[in-house]
Design a protein around this motif. Structure first.
Motif, PDB file in Angstrom:
ATOM      1  N   LEU A  60       0.846  -1.190   0.000  1.00 14.84           N
ATOM      2  CA  LEU A  60       0.000   0.000   0.000  1.00 14.84           C
ATOM      3  C   LEU A  60       0.883   1.243   0.000  1.00 14.84           C
ATOM      4  CD1 LEU A  60      -2.781   1.454   0.351  1.00 14.84           C
ATOM      5  CD2 LEU A  60      -2.438   1.255   2.825  1.00 14.84           C
ATOM      6  N   LEU A  61       0.595   2.148  -0.926  1.00 16.23           N
ATOM      7  CA  LEU A  61       1.297   3.426  -1.004  1.00 16.23           C
ATOM      8  C   LEU A  61       0.306   4.543  -0.670  1.00 16.23           C
ATOM      9  CD1 LEU A  61       3.788   5.156  -1.848  1.00 16.23           C
ATOM     10  CD2 LEU A  61       2.862   5.155  -4.167  1.00 16.23           C
ATOM     11  N   ILE A  62       0.669   5.387   0.294  1.00 16.71           N
ATOM     12  CA  ILE A  62      -0.131   6.560   0.644  1.00 16.71           C
ATOM     13  C   ILE A  62       0.554   7.775   0.035  1.00 16.71           C
ATOM     14  CG2 ILE A  62      -1.094   7.968   2.508  1.00 16.71           C
ATOM     15  CD1 ILE A  62      -0.853   5.452   4.317  1.00 16.71           C
ATOM     16  N   ALA A  66       1.667   9.428 -14.402  1.00 16.05           N
ATOM     17  CA  ALA A  66       1.854   8.291 -15.310  1.00 16.05           C
ATOM     18  C   ALA A  66       2.783   7.257 -14.682  1.00 16.05           C
ATOM     19  CB  ALA A  66       2.420   8.784 -16.634  1.00 16.05           C
ATOM     20  N   LEU A  67       3.831   7.745 -14.016  1.00 14.11           N
ATOM     21  CA  LEU A  67       4.774   6.852 -13.345  1.00 14.11           C
ATOM     22  C   LEU A  67       4.079   6.043 -12.255  1.00 14.11           C
ATOM     23  CD1 LEU A  67       7.631   5.874 -12.515  1.00 14.11           C
ATOM     24  CD2 LEU A  67       7.821   7.957 -11.152  1.00 14.11           C
ATOM     25  N   LEU A  68       3.299   6.704 -11.407  1.00 16.51           N
ATOM     26  CA  LEU A  68       2.595   6.009 -10.329  1.00 16.51           C
ATOM     27  C   LEU A  68       1.603   4.989 -10.886  1.00 16.51           C
ATOM     28  CD1 LEU A  68       1.926   8.977  -7.863  1.00 16.51           C
ATOM     29  CD2 LEU A  68       3.483   7.057  -7.506  1.00 16.51           C
ATOM     30  N   LYS A  69       0.944   5.368 -11.972  1.00 13.90           N
ATOM     31  CA  LYS A  69      -0.021   4.450 -12.574  1.00 13.90           C
ATOM     32  C   LYS A  69       0.673   3.204 -13.121  1.00 13.90           C
ATOM     33  CE  LYS A  69      -4.091   4.659 -15.560  1.00 13.90           C
ATOM     34  NZ  LYS A  69      -4.932   5.540 -16.403  1.00 13.90           N
ATOM     35  N   ASN A  70       1.806   3.393 -13.787  1.00 10.24           N
ATOM     36  CA  ASN A  70       2.558   2.249 -14.329  1.00 10.24           C
ATOM     37  C   ASN A  70       3.074   1.347 -13.219  1.00 10.24           C
ATOM     38  OD1 ASN A  70       2.161   3.100 -16.945  1.00 10.24           O
ATOM     39  ND2 ASN A  70       4.092   4.221 -17.069  1.00 10.24           N
ATOM     40  N   LEU A  71       3.613   1.970 -12.159  1.00 14.42           N
ATOM     41  CA  LEU A  71       4.157   1.192 -11.042  1.00 14.42           C
ATOM     42  C   LEU A  71       3.056   0.410 -10.334  1.00 14.42           C
ATOM     43  CD1 LEU A  71       6.659   3.835  -9.631  1.00 14.42           C
ATOM     44  CD2 LEU A  71       7.237   1.726 -10.835  1.00 14.42           C
ATOM     45  N   LYS A  72       1.902   1.026 -10.204  1.00 18.45           N
ATOM     46  CA  LYS A  72       0.767   0.343  -9.575  1.00 18.45           C
ATOM     47  C   LYS A  72       0.376  -0.900 -10.381  1.00 18.45           C
ATOM     48  CE  LYS A  72      -3.984   0.311  -9.849  1.00 18.45           C
ATOM     49  NZ  LYS A  72      -5.042   0.701 -10.760  1.00 18.45           N
ATOM     50  N   GLU A 125       2.295  -2.558 -12.555  1.00 19.40           N
ATOM     51  CA  GLU A 125       3.389  -3.548 -12.576  1.00 19.40           C
ATOM     52  C   GLU A 125       3.438  -4.364 -11.297  1.00 19.40           C
ATOM     53  OE1 GLU A 125       7.157  -1.749 -13.398  1.00 19.40           O
ATOM     54  OE2 GLU A 125       6.430  -0.774 -15.236  1.00 19.40           O
ATOM     55  N   HIS A 126       3.216  -3.699 -10.164  1.00 19.98           N
ATOM     56  CA  HIS A 126       3.414  -4.364  -8.868  1.00 19.98           C
ATOM     57  C   HIS A 126       2.112  -4.754  -8.177  1.00 19.98           C
ATOM     58  CE1 HIS A 126       7.678  -3.422  -9.095  1.00 19.98           C
ATOM     59  NE2 HIS A 126       7.373  -2.171  -9.359  1.00 19.98           N
ATOM     60  N   GLY A 127       0.961  -4.421  -8.785  1.00 19.07           N
ATOM     61  CA  GLY A 127      -0.316  -4.735  -8.146  1.00 19.07           C
ATOM     62  C   GLY A 127      -0.508  -3.987  -6.847  1.00 19.07           C
ATOM     63  N   MET A 128       0.083  -2.798  -6.757  1.00 23.75           N
ATOM     64  CA  MET A 128       0.097  -2.022  -5.524  1.00 23.75           C
ATOM     65  C   MET A 128      -1.226  -1.296  -5.325  1.00 23.75           C
ATOM     66  SD  MET A 128       3.071   0.747  -4.665  1.00 23.75           S
ATOM     67  CE  MET A 128       2.642   1.710  -6.138  1.00 23.75           C
ATOM     68  N   SER A 129      -1.701  -1.216  -4.084  1.00 20.03           N
ATOM     69  CA  SER A 129      -2.866  -0.406  -3.752  1.00 20.03           C
ATOM     70  C   SER A 129      -2.393   0.997  -3.393  1.00 20.03           C
ATOM     71  CB  SER A 129      -3.615  -1.014  -2.559  1.00 20.03           C
ATOM     72  OG  SER A 129      -3.967  -2.350  -2.817  1.00 20.03           O
ATOM     73  N   MET A 130      -3.315   1.973  -3.512  1.00 18.05           N
ATOM     74  CA  MET A 130      -2.892   3.345  -3.267  1.00 18.05           C
ATOM     75  C   MET A 130      -4.017   4.164  -2.640  1.00 18.05           C
ATOM     76  SD  MET A 130      -1.060   5.895  -6.031  1.00 18.05           S
ATOM     77  CE  MET A 130      -0.252   4.471  -6.762  1.00 18.05           C
ATOM     78  N   LEU A 131      -3.642   4.959  -1.629  1.00 17.33           N
ATOM     79  CA  LEU A 131      -4.528   5.987  -1.089  1.00 17.33           C
ATOM     80  C   LEU A 131      -3.966   7.310  -1.582  1.00 17.33           C
ATOM     81  CD1 LEU A 131      -6.884   6.901   0.710  1.00 17.33           C
ATOM     82  CD2 LEU A 131      -5.274   7.005   2.627  1.00 17.33           C
ATOM     83  N   PHE A 132      -4.716   7.993  -2.448  1.00 14.54           N
ATOM     84  CA  PHE A 132      -4.232   9.211  -3.104  1.00 14.54           C
ATOM     85  C   PHE A 132      -4.992  10.399  -2.548  1.00 14.54           C
ATOM     86  CE2 PHE A 132      -3.539  12.255  -6.482  1.00 14.54           C
ATOM     87  CZ  PHE A 132      -2.248  11.973  -6.908  1.00 14.54           C
ATOM     88  N   ILE A 133      -4.270  11.282  -1.869  1.00 13.22           N
ATOM     89  CA  ILE A 133      -4.894  12.434  -1.208  1.00 13.22           C
ATOM     90  C   ILE A 133      -4.648  13.685  -2.048  1.00 13.22           C
ATOM     91  CG2 ILE A 133      -4.860  13.866   0.883  1.00 13.22           C
ATOM     92  CD1 ILE A 133      -3.781  11.265   2.281  1.00 13.22           C
TER      93      ILE A 133
END
Length: 546
Positions: free
Chosen positions: A181-183, A201-207, A209-217
């Motif tokens: 999880l990335l906040i 775009a970078l965060l979207k690609n990394l998400k 690639e790694h199946g990462m969840s994200m809380l974007f404030i």
């Protein structure tokens, strides 16, 4: 356990946060609940003071305890309640399973440590990787986040990097241990539109690639629409609406959500009148900073911050100056107002001021004023608002009586939408939008003819931005002001500027009527800026580097 439950990585339930100071208790977060599923991006949106960052910091228990407390709530990460976790358990989660990117990387990165050391420290603490293996992994991470020639950046310190590069380093640090999880707390607010688009775009690609969840404030709904899967709208410590992105944008149910969606700066500037007198004119203006090297510190080259700029600005007109950080926008403004030395011709109301000394400029200062980007940094915390706004009057109109000066201050505050009875308060007692109004009042109290506005809305919420744009437009019409409006926010520029010059590396790459430059840009660089500002889609590095 249901399929949906098994997919949930973070579950916040009935969370409340209270702050205690001087015997008083205030509630910052009030019974908030939301879930984040594996691989999902959830956006938490709202204006400053809504409780977004307090909620995010609660997840990793980063609040200033015991000054802060949780009267209620549970925060389950992979089934474990983090509010009840021990310090050792939290240390294992922080940086490993859950990581955080903050809004201002310059304050989050250690100014005394190199980039290699800061990323290496994370690898050593959490994975026991050091030496050559750590360096190899650091280079891999810097490549992954788009840092060009990373070998040359290993020894760099934060102040030697641009804003976008610092934010990329923060992302590299956050990804070092492959978190689940990335906040991301307002990670693009202070960035140029093209850099912002690249980071998203970078965060979207990394998400992906790694199946990462994200809380974007964020408070920028334009970003949310392109980037998030679901949205939680927050105000006054409560989540008032939640749902899939398209549902929220196409059919908002709550009045506050509708207010946010309607808050983007609107309208167009007053049409320009070419019969108006020229207030500011520049020909071949140059600001070159010397680069010195060797034992004798001889000049070996120059940084051409401003390199041969021509412009003309009439009364009642706004000239927008746009471009990325480091393009020379602010340096140009400082040169025109004679706050830094320059070469070339600069004429103010027909008078050549390029060679004027500090003393010769002083009588003209009343007629040219500046509103800076950060109102809190430009307002003295030790002075009341009345003293701040009156300071220029004391210098330029010393013959005014105290009563006359106070009347002028009260009128200026009222004109900028502030209650004059609050003038004995201090800057910290006002919101960000109110502080910017104070800075505008300080400039307007002297009845100037020319105002340089240096990123005056970049640190403000969308609704406050719209209010400030309306205020500036109203003041311009009322007093026939000439504005030099410096900004990387092209939506705000579109609402205010009659003409635009686009700067890159100290030079003008395109100029013309604002409508033409925005709607029909001719240069590749301008096209990239416009695409980033109005489409918020990925801007490829090769396009920007053309």
């Amino acid at each position: 356990m249901s399929a949906e439950k098994s997919e949930t990585i973070l579950s916040v339930r009935d969370l409340s946060v209270a702050f205690h100071q001087g015997g008083n208790t205030s509630t910052a977060v009030d019974h908030v609940s939301f879930d984040i599923r594996r691989g999902e991006v959830v956006a938490l949106v709202g204006e400053s003071g809504s409780g977004k960052s307090v909620t995010a910091n609660s997840i990793l228990r980063l609040l200033p305890y015991p000054a802060a407390s949780h009267p209620s709530g549970e925060i389950f990460f992979n089934g474990k309640d983090l509010l009840k976790a021990s310090d050792a358990e939290l240390r294992n989660v922080r940086g490993n399973d859950v990581t955080m990117i903050f809004q201002e990387p310059m304050t989050s990165l250690n100014p005394l440590h190199s980039i290699e050391r800061q990323i290496g420290e994370i690898l050593e603490l959490h994975q026991g990787i050091a030496g050559a293996a750590a360096r190899s992994r650091i280079l891999e991470l810097l490549n992954q986040v788009g840092i060009r020639e990373p070998e040359k950046r290993l020894a760099a310190y934060p102040h030697e990097l641009s804003g976008g590069q610092r934010q990329r380093v923060m992302i590299a640090m956050a990804l070092a241990n492959r978190p689940e999880l990335l906040i991301a707390d307002e990670p693009t607010t202070a960035l140029d539109v093209t850099v912002q688009a690249q980071i998203l775009a970078l965060l979207k690609n990394l998400k992906e690639e790694h199946g990462m969840s994200m809380l974007f404030i964020t408070h920028d709904l334009g970003i949310v629409r392109k980037f998030a899967d679901r949205v939680c709208v927050m105000t006054k410590g409560r989540i008032v609406e939640t749902g899939p992105v398209e549902d929220i944008f196409s059919n908002p149910q709550h009045a506050y959500t509708r207010h946010l969606l309607a808050s983007e700066p609107k309208g167009l500037p007053r049409p320009g009148d070419d019969s108006q007198p020229v207030i500011m004119e520049a020909e071949d203006v140059k600001v070159w900073f010397p680069i010195k090297a060797g034992f004798l510190r001889r000049v070996v080259d120059h940084v051409k911050a401003v390199d041969g700029i021509d412009l003309k600005l009439r009364a009642g007109h706004t000239l927008g100056v746009v471009g990325e950080s480091g393009s020379g926008k602010t340096t140009l403004g400082l040169a025109l107002t004679r706050l830094i030395a320059s070469k070339g011709r600069i004429a103010f109301v027909g008078q050549d001021i390029a060679g004027h000394s500090f003393g010769e400029m002083r009588p003209l200062r009343r007629r040219m004023q500046i509103v800076f980007q950060d109102p809190f940094g430009s307002l003295s915390p030790r002075m009341s608002v009345a003293d701040i706004v009156a300071e220029g009057l004391k210098v330029h109109e010393p013959s005014l009586s105290e009563a006359e000066r106070d009347h002028r201050v009260a009128s200026a505050l009222e004109e900028t939408g502030l209650d004059p009875t609050t003038r004995w308060r201090y800057p910290h007692e006002f919101s960000g939008g109110q502080r910017q109004r104070i800075a505008i009042a300080r400039a307007m109290v002297l009845k100037p003819e020319f105002v340089m506005l240096d990123e005056p809305t970049s640190a403000l919420d969308m609704s406050v931005q719209a209010q400030v744009v309306e205020l500036l437009r109203d003041l311009q019409v009322r007093h026939n002001l000439a504005y030099l409006f410096i900004s990387h926010d092209l939506k705000v520029v579109r609402a205010l500027a009659n003409d635009i010059i686009v700067m890159r590396a100290g030079r003008v790459v395109e100029k013309g009527a604002a409508k033409d430059v925005i709607e029909r840009p001719s240069e590749a660089y301008t096209k990239a800026l416009m695409a980033a500002a109005f489409n918020l889609e990925a801007v490829r590095s090769e396009t920007i580097s053309q």
